[in-house]
Design an enzyme around this catalytic site. Structure first.
Site, PDB file in Angstrom:
ATOM      1  N   THR A 220       0.860  -1.188   0.000  1.00 28.84           N
ATOM      2  CA  THR A 220       0.000   0.000   0.000  1.00 28.84           C
ATOM      3  C   THR A 220       0.894   1.236   0.000  1.00 28.84           C
ATOM      4  O   THR A 220       1.893   1.296   0.713  1.00 28.84           O
ATOM      5  CB  THR A 220      -0.930   0.012   1.236  1.00 28.84           C
ATOM      6  OG1 THR A 220      -1.781  -1.132   1.166  1.00 28.84           O
ATOM      7  CG2 THR A 220      -1.805   1.253   1.274  1.00 28.84           C
ATOM      8  N   PHE A 222       1.164   5.113   0.835  1.00 26.04           N
ATOM      9  CA  PHE A 222       0.568   6.148   1.681  1.00 26.04           C
ATOM     10  C   PHE A 222       1.193   7.502   1.322  1.00 26.04           C
ATOM     11  O   PHE A 222       2.376   7.557   0.953  1.00 26.04           O
ATOM     12  CB  PHE A 222       0.868   5.885   3.161  1.00 26.04           C
ATOM     13  CG  PHE A 222       0.222   4.646   3.726  1.00 26.04           C
ATOM     14  CD1 PHE A 222      -0.973   4.722   4.428  1.00 26.04           C
ATOM     15  CD2 PHE A 222       0.812   3.404   3.560  1.00 26.04           C
ATOM     16  CE1 PHE A 222      -1.573   3.585   4.950  1.00 26.04           C
ATOM     17  CE2 PHE A 222       0.215   2.257   4.088  1.00 26.04           C
ATOM     18  CZ  PHE A 222      -0.975   2.349   4.786  1.00 26.04           C
TER      19      PHE A 222
HETATM   20  O1  LIG Z   1      -7.456  -0.369   8.772  1.00 27.60           O
HETATM   21  C1  LIG Z   1      -6.250  -0.082   8.753  1.00 27.60           C
HETATM   22  O2  LIG Z   1      -5.416  -0.647   9.476  1.00 27.60           O
HETATM   23  C2  LIG Z   1      -5.777   0.964   7.829  1.00 27.60           C
HETATM   24  O3  LIG Z   1      -4.729   1.509   8.020  1.00 27.60           O
HETATM   25  C3  LIG Z   1      -6.618   1.307   6.611  1.00 27.60           C
HETATM   26  C4  LIG Z   1      -6.235   0.518   5.341  1.00 27.60           C
HETATM   27  C5  LIG Z   1      -7.005   1.110   4.098  1.00 27.60           C
HETATM   28  O4  LIG Z   1      -7.741   2.067   4.226  1.00 27.60           O
HETATM   29  O5  LIG Z   1      -6.818   0.543   3.003  1.00 27.60           O
HETATM   30  C6  LIG Z   1      -4.796   0.679   5.041  1.00 27.60           C
HETATM   31  C7  LIG Z   1      -4.030  -0.318   4.543  1.00 27.60           C
HETATM   32  C8  LIG Z   1      -4.546  -1.680   4.348  1.00 27.60           C
HETATM   33  O6  LIG Z   1      -4.696  -1.852   2.967  1.00 27.60           O
HETATM   34  C9  LIG Z   1      -5.876  -1.886   4.987  1.00 27.60           C
HETATM   35  C10 LIG Z   1      -6.599  -0.884   5.476  1.00 27.60           C
END
Ligand SMILES: O=C(O)C(=O)C[C@]1(C(=O)O)C=C[C@@H](O)C=C1
Length: 347
Positions: A220, A222
């Site tokens: 992911t 950020f």
């Molecule tokens: O729920 C979490 O732990 C988050 O940080 C959010 C979140 C998102 O919004 O996509 C961030 C990364 C992961 O892909 C899963 C969830």
């Protein structure tokens, strides 16, 4: 109605190298130059102890993890939603907000990207995090006793195949660590949470299974957002990246070709190009804050999200942006920041 074309030269995430050595987080190569900049700079910057970073979720959420990776000495400010995290920065209750904007499994997280566009914040850092999903349960509970699993909707979606195999009912909650807290507070013995191994350690839950994500490569991206621009690192300190949003009159292919030509003729590499034509899918237009004075919200049915290598101070970047502005309806530079080629992995 035909679906909007979605071209996503998805940032260079899948080809990134994992930065993982003996369980310890390695700093990005560019960090030393950023630190030097911070020491000289007048702004509160990423390396400053006490910097407050707002994130969506509870302690132990992936977003908090990303905040701590981006700014190891920061204090984190849990928020109920991404909108609240952004509001915390606008109201000076936090210095930065961290927002997930794309993942190798989901593509661009338009839900967050579009939210960010409505505000006068800028991108000051990017951070790529390897996301490991684990199945967590109350101490002593076995997989056979489980009936249900709770987590953030994205985590449930990313683990679809594993959950199918386990035959558990799914329920979405606001964040992964919030799911863990719910297990504990309600002492749920028939329910598991999908969350990080770090959340398991923080809250003392058992990890019943790891690597639950459908794709083994799950990263992911950020973005760290700030109200004030960060001073740009000197060009000698590593590659820079610039993000912008372009609104246009439609006819995506012609616009795409013109944008590609504005960059390729100047030898500028694109790292992301995403088409968003929400009205073609029956959704409302994208709302973008025009930050020029007087700042005002504007609506656009056809937008493109573009990231490319280079600093807004480079002559050829300025020329490319001018050329794109000449044939588009609206252009906003969302930030210029150090390109971080690493993927952090704290598993
Ligand atoms: O729920 C979490 O732990 C988050 O940080 C959010 C979140 C998102 O919004 O996509 C961030 C990364 C992961 O892909 C899963 C969830």
């Amino acid at each position: 109605m035909a679906a909007a074309p979605s071209l996503n030269l998805q940032s260079n995430l899948p080809s990134l190298k994992r930065t993982f050595s003996n369980g310890r987080l390695r700093k990005p190569r560019s960090s030393s130059s950023i630190v030097a900049l911070h020491q000289n700079g007048s702004l509160r910057s990423h390396g400053t102890p006490g910097l407050r970073v707002a994130f969506q979720g509870s302690t132990g959420a992936y977003s908090e993890f990303a905040a701590k990776t981006a700014c190891p000495e920061c204090s984190t400010v849990p928020c109920r939603s991404f909108a609240d995290a952004i509001a915390a920065v606008e109201r000076n209750r936090a210095d930065r907000a961290i927002v997930p904007v794309e993942s190798t499994m989901e593509g661009t997280a338009l839900r967050n990207y579009d939210l960010f566009l409505r505000h006068d914040l800028r991108i000051v850092q990017e951070i790529n995090l390897f996301v490991h999903y684990c199945l967590l349960a109350m101490p002593g509970v076995s997989t056979a006793e489980l009936r249900r699993v709770i987590s953030h909707p994205m985590a449930l979606a990313h683990c679809g195949r594993a959950l199918e195999r386990l035959g558990l009912d799914r329920e979405a909650v606001e964040d992964t660590a919030g799911a863990v807290k719910m297990l504990l507070s309600e002492q749920m013995l028939d329910t598991a949470a999908i969350a990080s191994p770090r959340a398991a350690a923080i809250y003392g839950l058992d990890v019943l299974a790891g690597g639950l994500q459908d794709e083994s490569w799950n990263v992911t991206r950020f973005l760290l957002l700030s109200k004030l621009p960060e001073p740009l690192p000197p060009s000698s300190s590593g590659k820079m990246k610039t993000s912008m949003v372009v609104a246009h009159r439609g006819g995506s292919m012609t616009v795409l070709l013109k944008i590609l030509s504005a960059f390729s003729s100047r030898d500028i590499s694109l790292t992301k190009l995403e088409v968003n034509n929400p009205t073609m899918e029956g959704k409302g237009p994208v709302i973008i804050l025009d930050v020029r004075s007087p700042a005002m919200l504007k609506t656009f049915p056809h937008v493109l999200y573009v990231d490319f290598e280079g600093s807004i101070e480079d002559e050829k970047v300025k020329e490319a942006i001018d050329e794109i502005s000449s044939f588009s309806v609206f252009v906003r530079v969302l930030g210029c920041y150090g390109a971080d080629p690493h993927v952090y992995d704290l598993y």
